[in-house]
Design a protein around this motif. Structure first.
Motif, mmCIF file in Angstrom:
data_model
loop_
_atom_site.group_PDB
_atom_site.id
_atom_site.type_symbol
_atom_site.label_atom_id
_atom_site.label_comp_id
_atom_site.label_asym_id
_atom_site.label_seq_id
_atom_site.Cartn_x
_atom_site.Cartn_y
_atom_site.Cartn_z
ATOM 1 N N UNK A 12 -3.196 -4.302 -3.854
ATOM 2 C CA UNK A 12 -4.188 -3.390 -4.422
ATOM 3 C C UNK A 12 -4.007 -3.264 -5.933
ATOM 4 N N UNK A 13 -2.761 -3.140 -6.378
ATOM 5 C CA UNK A 13 -2.509 -3.012 -7.818
ATOM 6 C C UNK A 13 -2.960 -4.253 -8.565
ATOM 7 N N UNK A 14 -2.677 -5.416 -8.015
ATOM 8 C CA UNK A 14 -3.009 -6.656 -8.707
ATOM 9 C C UNK A 14 -4.479 -7.039 -8.564
ATOM 10 N N UNK B 175 -9.478 -6.091 1.714
ATOM 11 C CA UNK B 175 -8.114 -5.712 2.059
ATOM 12 C C UNK B 175 -8.061 -4.788 3.269
ATOM 13 N N UNK B 176 -9.111 -4.017 3.488
ATOM 14 C CA UNK B 176 -9.125 -3.065 4.609
ATOM 15 C C UNK B 176 -9.967 -3.550 5.787
ATOM 16 N N UNK B 177 -10.496 -4.754 5.696
ATOM 17 C CA UNK B 177 -11.360 -5.268 6.756
ATOM 18 C C UNK B 177 -10.577 -5.574 8.038
ATOM 19 N N UNK B 178 -11.137 -5.261 9.210
ATOM 20 C CA UNK B 178 -10.498 -5.667 10.467
ATOM 21 C C UNK B 178 -10.369 -7.183 10.586
ATOM 22 N N UNK B 179 -11.178 -7.919 9.799
ATOM 23 C CA UNK B 179 -11.109 -9.380 9.829
ATOM 24 C C UNK B 179 -9.928 -9.931 9.036
ATOM 25 N N UNK B 180 -9.266 -9.094 8.224
ATOM 26 C CA UNK B 180 -8.093 -9.558 7.488
ATOM 27 C C UNK B 180 -7.010 -9.936 8.508
ATOM 28 N N UNK B 181 -6.512 -11.166 8.478
ATOM 29 C CA UNK B 181 -5.620 -11.625 9.555
ATOM 30 C C UNK B 181 -4.176 -11.151 9.390
#
Length: 224
Positions: free
Chosen positions: A137-139, A16-22
């Protein structure tokens, strides 16, 4: 505060925090490009001051307390609270560019998540990235404190990457800057966690002006 993550939740946090997340976080400088153009930020020391001020006076007092409330609303399936705090979040963005950064990244995460098996709720207006981040994040079983740290880290990493291009900073200077700002990041999370709802809000006039002027900057590397 000690927190314990399952292996799966930890890996999901990294995803979720990766720079690769588009989601396009790398495409927005959030006023930094104009601050460099104006000569407000010209070296590593001024970059640190610019980012530290935002962590202490904006993210700690808007993003973190709202993210925690959005995470709780998602965990409890409370769409009324989710809509309320999403609207609160968008109202706190002081310029069209800052609001567009929030909604564009939120829209991107909303488009992505059904491909990963999680549809985000419709709330009647654009879903901010902070709202979508809290819901995901919650799910995904990421506890709220860890989610807040991850959110702050993602913001900081994107801003330092922008500064590396714009100021410019060398790679070593950028890594030193990240290390120097980690205690500020942790403090911002702690302040935000204690902030009562009546005190949520912030105003950074120079940031608002820089992001507004950026729309008409003659040459730009980053989106407006």
């Amino acid at each position: 505060m000690a927190t314990t993550l399952t292996d799966t939740a930890l890996l999901r946090l990294l995803q979720l925090t990766s720079p690769a997340l588009p989601v396009g976080g790398y495409a927005f400088s959030q006023g930094l490009e104009m601050a460099v153009e104006c000569g407000w930020v010209t070296d590593a020391a001024q970059t640190r001051q610019w980012l530290e001020q935002q962590l202490r006076c904006s993210l700690a007092r808007v993003d973190v307390p709202l993210l925690l409330r959005l995470h709780r609303a998602a965990r409890e399936g409370d769409l009324v609270q989710l809509r309320y705090f999403n609207a609160y979040l968008l109202a706190c963005r002081e310029s069209a560019e800052l609001r567009r950064t929030e909604t564009a990244m939120g829209e991107a995460l909303c488009r992505l998540m059904p491909e990963l098996g999680l549809a985000l709720p419709a709330v009647g207006e654009p879903l901010g990235f902070t709202t979508a981040f809290g819901w995901v994040a919650a799910h995904w079983g990421i506890d709220e404190d860890t989610a807040a740290h991850g959110y702050l880290w993602s913001w900081l990493e994107n801003q330092v990457a922008a500064a590396t291009k714009l100021v410019p900073l060398g790679q070593s200077a950028a890594q030193r800057l990240l290390g120097e700002l980690l205690p500020v990041l942790v403090a911002a999370r702690s302040v935000g966690a204690r902030l009562p709802e009546a005190e949520i809000g912030a105003s950074l006039p120079a940031l608002a002006l820089a992001s507004s002027w950026h729309e008409n900057q003659y040459t730009r590397l980053f989106r407006s």
